[in-house]
Design a protein around this motif. Sequence first.
Motif, PDB file in Angstrom:
ATOM      1  N   LYS A  73       0.198  -0.424  -1.285  1.00 13.66           N
ATOM      2  CA  LYS A  73      -0.128  -1.615  -2.090  1.00 13.66           C
ATOM      3  C   LYS A  73       1.100  -2.146  -2.819  1.00 13.66           C
ATOM      4  CE  LYS A  73      -1.994  -1.096  -6.199  1.00 13.66           C
ATOM      5  NZ  LYS A  73      -1.084  -1.852  -7.099  1.00 13.66           N
ATOM      6  N   ASP A  91      -5.535   8.336  -2.013  1.00 13.82           N
ATOM      7  CA  ASP A  91      -5.366   7.234  -2.946  1.00 13.82           C
ATOM      8  C   ASP A  91      -3.895   7.010  -3.264  1.00 13.82           C
ATOM      9  OD1 ASP A  91      -6.367   5.199  -4.619  1.00 13.82           O
ATOM     10  OD2 ASP A  91      -6.123   6.487  -6.363  1.00 13.82           O
ATOM     11  N   GLU A 105      -2.422   5.008  -0.406  1.00 10.63           N
ATOM     12  CA  GLU A 105      -2.875   3.621  -0.462  1.00 10.63           C
ATOM     13  C   GLU A 105      -2.119   2.827  -1.535  1.00 10.63           C
ATOM     14  OE1 GLU A 105      -7.053   3.871  -1.050  1.00 10.63           O
ATOM     15  OE2 GLU A 105      -7.451   4.707   0.943  1.00 10.63           O
TER      16      GLU A 105
END
Length: 415
Positions: free
Chosen positions: A380, A373, A376
């Motif tokens: 982002k 996460d 990611e």
Amino acid sequence: MGNSPSVLPTADPAVLNDDYEWPENLYLELRDMANISFLVYTFAYLTDVAREFGLEGMVINDEGRIGMPTRDLPRSFSPAEIIEIIENNLDTLKSRYQTYFEGYRYELLIEKLKVLQEREELSGLERPLTLEEYDDRHQKHDLVYGVTKDDINKRLTLVFRGTENELAFRSNWLSNAAFVKKEYDLPPVLQANDVVDSMRLHSGFGKYIFDYTFDEDDPVTWRKYDEILEDVKLLLQEYPDYKIYVTGHSLGGALSTIVGLYLACDPEIPKPVSVINFAAPRVGGRHFLHAARWLERKKWLRVLRVVNDGDTIAAMPMTNYHHIGIQLRLFSDIGKEPRFSYPSPEETYRKYMGRLWQNSLGKSFNLSYDHGDYRERVDKDKLFLLKYDLNKLYDDNELTGLNTQDSTQVIHQRV
């Protein structure tokens, strides 16, 4: 603190005004550290299976170290070589760690390794990205670390494996839960400059680093830190103009924080040492924070802690422990920009209380966390991170307060 004159190590280290070419922006540094941290998780599974079942393309020497049988540098692995080992042994790896080597996790693993492979090919250099050292001989109860070499950025990265690993989940969490502090050796440069008079650290994390090793052939007083320092300095002899980075996730983030500060105090280590980690819990008290500020102000240490909003691990432990360095908080919401903060002595009471709340268990309580996460969210927020530079963030006095003349001369009660 006393008024004795500043005492430098025996050899004044190279600092920011040298010819080293730092990454152009924060995204590049975060991307690389996240991928390197992820690589150590992967390699721990490979070595575990190699020792139990054997893997094509990996050998184990008499010392229990993992290497390759086809080169003069048998302990050095490139991304392409790791991909080849995984693909040639996929059925064996699945038989031991099925959830990790199939489906989404496997696809993500290969994708990230191929990104590193493409960087190698585009550089035009021969094997520019390699895992040079790797110690996991006692990974069921000992810390696991590796050292990677990056010829593209002239960087050696010391990386610690974190808690998100089946191999040592129980022992790692027992260490995380040991909230008692213990006094450890005070680096001579801090003592000589009258920075602090003691160094008390989280006993669980400190035990991993400063306890004696498990190897029977090691000297009886040989600590894990001594082993790590030897590996780093041997590589620096071969690559003397490279900078040192330290990284890790969760438990690995905690270990990287402690070891990074100690490396920054070593006169033989090029400065600054850069610590960029993910989901790092607090590791020390006010003296540890004060020592970090002193090193940051001298430009011997750079620390960037990346935390996901709501990550419980990064909010622990609370009482009498303090985060160090610049914090970058990442959010899951699309369009919500990351936030920087720093435990500056110059910050207003309102900022202090806001920072305390953001890093509290009340704000951050959840029972799930995932290293993937973090990667990611870094991707982002790429456009945001492209606008920032870690060195310039440290020069932002409104953020850090480090350029104020007396900013590191007083240990504030509300740090």
